[in-house]
Design an enzyme around this catalytic site. Structure first.
Site, PDB file in Angstrom:
ATOM      1  N   ASP A 246       0.868  -1.357  -0.013  1.00 16.90           N
ATOM      2  CA  ASP A 246       0.015   0.027   0.050  1.00 16.90           C
ATOM      3  C   ASP A 246       0.779   1.058   0.000  1.00 16.90           C
ATOM      4  O   ASP A 246       1.883   1.058   0.032  1.00 16.90           O
ATOM      5  CB  ASP A 246      -0.967  -0.079   1.038  1.00 16.90           C
ATOM      6  CG  ASP A 246      -0.477  -0.421   2.602  1.00 16.90           C
ATOM      7  OD1 ASP A 246      -1.076  -1.375   3.064  1.00 16.90           O
ATOM      8  OD2 ASP A 246       0.720   0.275   2.914  1.00 16.90           O
ATOM      9  N   LYS A 268      -4.984   2.462   0.238  1.00 17.47           N
ATOM     10  CA  LYS A 268      -4.834   2.969   1.525  1.00 17.47           C
ATOM     11  C   LYS A 268      -4.157   4.057   1.859  1.00 17.47           C
ATOM     12  O   LYS A 268      -3.032   3.867   2.132  1.00 17.47           O
ATOM     13  CB  LYS A 268      -4.430   1.589   2.576  1.00 17.47           C
ATOM     14  CG  LYS A 268      -5.637   0.555   2.701  1.00 17.47           C
ATOM     15  CD  LYS A 268      -5.252  -0.172   4.065  1.00 17.47           C
ATOM     16  CE  LYS A 268      -6.166  -1.260   3.966  1.00 17.47           C
ATOM     17  NZ  LYS A 268      -6.074  -2.065   2.844  1.00 17.47           N
ATOM     18  N   MET A 381      -2.364   8.249  12.808  1.00 17.68           N
ATOM     19  CA  MET A 381      -3.347   8.949  12.051  1.00 17.68           C
ATOM     20  C   MET A 381      -4.265   9.986  12.729  1.00 17.68           C
ATOM     21  O   MET A 381      -5.514   9.794  12.821  1.00 17.68           O
ATOM     22  CB  MET A 381      -4.439   7.808  11.855  1.00 17.68           C
ATOM     23  CG  MET A 381      -3.617   6.757  10.864  1.00 17.68           C
ATOM     24  SD  MET A 381      -4.630   5.324  10.596  1.00 17.68           S
ATOM     25  CE  MET A 381      -4.303   4.316  11.964  1.00 17.68           C
TER      26      MET A 381
HETATM   27  C1  LIG Z   1      -2.421   2.829   8.864  1.00 14.41           C
HETATM   28  S1  LIG Z   1      -1.063   3.267  10.248  1.00 14.41           S
HETATM   29  C2  LIG Z   1      -0.003   2.272   9.823  1.00 14.41           C
HETATM   30  C3  LIG Z   1       0.915   1.994  10.968  1.00 14.41           C
HETATM   31  C4  LIG Z   1       2.020   1.191  10.829  1.00 14.41           C
HETATM   32  N1  LIG Z   1       1.645  -0.179  10.873  1.00 14.41           N
HETATM   33  C5  LIG Z   1       3.089   1.179  11.894  1.00 14.41           C
HETATM   34  O1  LIG Z   1       3.422   0.367  12.507  1.00 14.41           O
HETATM   35  O2  LIG Z   1       3.767   2.344  11.899  1.00 14.41           O
HETATM   36  C6  LIG Z   1      -0.728   4.813   9.312  1.00 14.41           C
HETATM   37  C7  LIG Z   1      -0.278   5.900  10.256  1.00 14.41           C
HETATM   38  O3  LIG Z   1       0.963   5.632  10.810  1.00 14.41           O
HETATM   39  C8  LIG Z   1       1.755   6.848  11.039  1.00 14.41           C
HETATM   40  N2  LIG Z   1       3.025   6.637  10.278  1.00 14.41           N
HETATM   41  C9  LIG Z   1       3.457   5.568   9.370  1.00 14.41           C
HETATM   42  N3  LIG Z   1       4.583   5.757   8.815  1.00 14.41           N
HETATM   43  C10 LIG Z   1       4.850   7.384   9.346  1.00 14.41           C
HETATM   44  C11 LIG Z   1       6.135   8.104   8.877  1.00 14.41           C
HETATM   45  N4  LIG Z   1       6.984   7.618   8.319  1.00 14.41           N
HETATM   46  N5  LIG Z   1       6.216   9.197   9.547  1.00 14.41           N
HETATM   47  C12 LIG Z   1       4.959   9.568  10.344  1.00 14.41           C
HETATM   48  N6  LIG Z   1       4.070   8.686  10.533  1.00 14.41           N
HETATM   49  C13 LIG Z   1       4.014   7.758  10.197  1.00 14.41           C
HETATM   50  C14 LIG Z   1       0.949   7.977  10.607  1.00 14.41           C
HETATM   51  O4  LIG Z   1       0.246   8.284  11.742  1.00 14.41           O
HETATM   52  C15 LIG Z   1       0.230   7.241   9.649  1.00 14.41           C
HETATM   53  O5  LIG Z   1      -1.008   7.992   9.408  1.00 14.41           O
END
Ligand SMILES: C[S@@+](CC[C@H](N)C(=O)[O-])C[C@H]1O[C@@H](n2cnc3c(N)ncnc32)[C@H](O)[C@@H]1O
Length: 479
Positions: A246, A268, A381
């Site tokens: 995704d 997504k 998020m």
């Molecule tokens: C659907 S969730 C997935 C989280 C992921 N499984 C994790 O363990 O980081 C998506 C959210 O994770 C956070 N996120 C993921 N990657 C990020 C990054 N590189 N920088 C900042 N926030 C991040 C943000 O809040 C984003 O909206």
């Protein structure tokens, strides 16, 4: 890519070298390893030239003349005369012959890479002429990493290629067979030098005619910096027939999946659920049932707000084999690269991971507990719902001046960190036009960003210069 790496078969092919000194001699030796048919043109020759086999090397004592290049596949200019080198380059270009003027990158239409030789396995490394010492260092690293028995192993499996082709007409089945071979004792037999046992084992594997079995790898790819991938994640990304991904997975990480794997994007982004979760679950089951190795790659960790749980439940229901590879979650990656310890004996004794984006029928969060002091909240998020998060935390007693760090594109080259206070969280997000993905770190520890980021591991992103830009962004904070 400035130069396309290709491997050419030079055996008995005409190659012309202009120059009779030591540099030309070194180039001739390299070309003779590939059994090229050499013509060397020079007015004077280093004595060692006369040691070469005259059937393989013709020495032409003459001035350079463009007609000497006619019919050549490659030309090397290795003289110390700039005018001659330029004349060779121009003549070769005019005749569309690949040319290398030694140590003169603009006059090279091909280059000699650094080589790790485990024949028949050969690894070529090039910096496109920009940093030969760096390329040499990489070669040294690879020399120590790649075992010597890789060459004999490649030779042995090469003798089985036709048999395997005859047994498995389908490419995916053949690939699966070879994966099985490289995970088997064939490798350790070759390593021990026991070719007989290795050959017998290969034959036994071939006779066993394994049923192609599908499998799904649920792989956490971390927050974006490809160097945060685990070794296991990388291995499975390289093995997969199909990669289901995704948008959260960074482009640099997608560059590392197997070149010929089929890529399926299941979308997504916030508010843009291109493929419904149920459809993704069904897709994984269907692909595995077709006997494919499927890498379901997810940003961060698959089991932290990654819906990995739902996908694994579906696989288990259909008795599909799977492996789960944890990844560095955004809270761990963003906090480290922003210089914010999530816990600290003086500031935070607990950490809670929360999401600002619940299922429509989901329960609201326990604001009473989340608003307690001396703890850290990592809000995933949370950008869109930031006004609500801010209002609830304040209403439940969290201090208005509680430090907050907003980390956008954490761990990536374009990471941005903005510092603020809880009572200005939503307005700061709006003023700085924070984009997804972004993580909110709320709590006393967020104030440490300013103290620690300057010397800390924000420099782990692409370059220190970029890191400084990142930190200077952070200094646009309103705190
Ligand atoms: C659907 S969730 C997935 C989280 C992921 N499984 C994790 O363990 O980081 C998506 C959210 O994770 C956070 N996120 C993921 N990657 C990020 C990054 N590189 N920088 C900042 N926030 C991040 C943000 O809040 C984003 O909206």
């Amino acid at each position: 890519m400035q130069y396309l790496p290709i491997f050419t078969k030079l055996e008995n092919k005409p190659v012309v070298v202009i120059g009779g000194g030591e540099v030309a001699l070194r180039k001739c030796r390299a070309l003779l390893k590939a059994k090229a048919q050499l013509t060397v043109v020079a007015l004077h020759f280093h004595p060692d030239f006369y040691q070469f086999d005259s059937a393989q090397v013709t020495l032409l004592e003459a001035e350079f003349n463009p007609t000497q290049l006619t019919g050549a596949m490659l030309v090397i200019a290795a003289t110390d005369n700039e005018d001659v080198n330029q004349a060779v380059f121009a003549a070769a270009e005019a005749q569309h012959i690949f040319v290398n003027v030694v140590d003169d990158q603009p006059r090279c239409s091909f280059i000699f890479p650094s080589i790790v030789d485990r024949s028949p396995v050969t690894i070529a490394i090039s910096s496109a002429g920009t940093a030969p010492v760096l390329a040499r260092r990489l070669r040294e690293k690879l020399e120590t990493l790649i075992p010597q028995h890789i060459g004999p192993l490649a030779e042995l499996v090469g003798t089985f290629r036709d048999k395997v082709k005859a047994r498995f007409s389908n490419l995916a089945d053949r690939r699966q067979f070879w994966e099985q071979v490289f995970d088997s004792t064939v490798v350790s037999d070759v390593q021990r030098g026991d070719q007989v046992a290795a050959t017998q084992q290969l034959e036994a594997l071939l006779d066993a005619q394994p049923e192609p079995q599908g499998e799904v790898y649920i792989v956490g790819a971390g927050p974006g910096d490809p160097e945060l991938l685990t070794l296991k994640a990388l291995q499975l990304m390289q093995q997969a027939d199909v990669v289901v991904y995704d948008y959260l997975v960074s482009d640099e990480i997608m560059e590392l999946v197997r070149r010929d794997a089929e890529l399926i994007c299941v979308g997504k982004r916030m508010g843009d659920h291109s493929v419904a979760q149920e459809d993704t679950n069904n897709l994984l089951v269907k692909l595995a049932q077709q006997g494919k190795k499927v890498c379901r790659i997810k940003g961060g960790d698959p089991f932290i707000y990654g819906r990995g749980g739902e996908e694994v439940q579906e696989l288990a229901r259909h008795q599909v084999r799977y492996q789960i590879v944890p990844g560095i979650t955004a809270a761990a990656g963003c906090s480290a690269y922003a210089g914010i310890p999530l816990t600290h004996r003086d500031h935070a004794q607990a950490i809670q991971f929360v999401t600002g984006h619940c299922k429509k029928d989901g329960q609201d969060l326990d604001w009473q507990s989340l608003a307690k002091p001396n703890q850290t909240l990592a809000v995933y998020m949370g950008v869109v719902k930031s006004p609500y998060i801010q209002a609830q935390l304040l209403a439940h007693g969290r201090g208005a001046d509680t430090p907050v760090a907003i980390v956008e594109n954490g761990t990536r080259a374009n990471q941005r960190v903005v510092s603020t206070r809880l009572n200005e969280l939503a307005s700061t997000i709006e003023a700085h036009q924070i984009q997804s993905p972004a993580l909110l770190i709320i709590g006393e520890v967020a104030a440490l960003h300013k103290e620690l980021a300057w010397f800390g591991n924000t420099a782990q992103t692409a370059s220190f210069a970029q890191a400084l830009t990142t930190v200077s962004h952070a200094d646009t904070s309103v705190a």
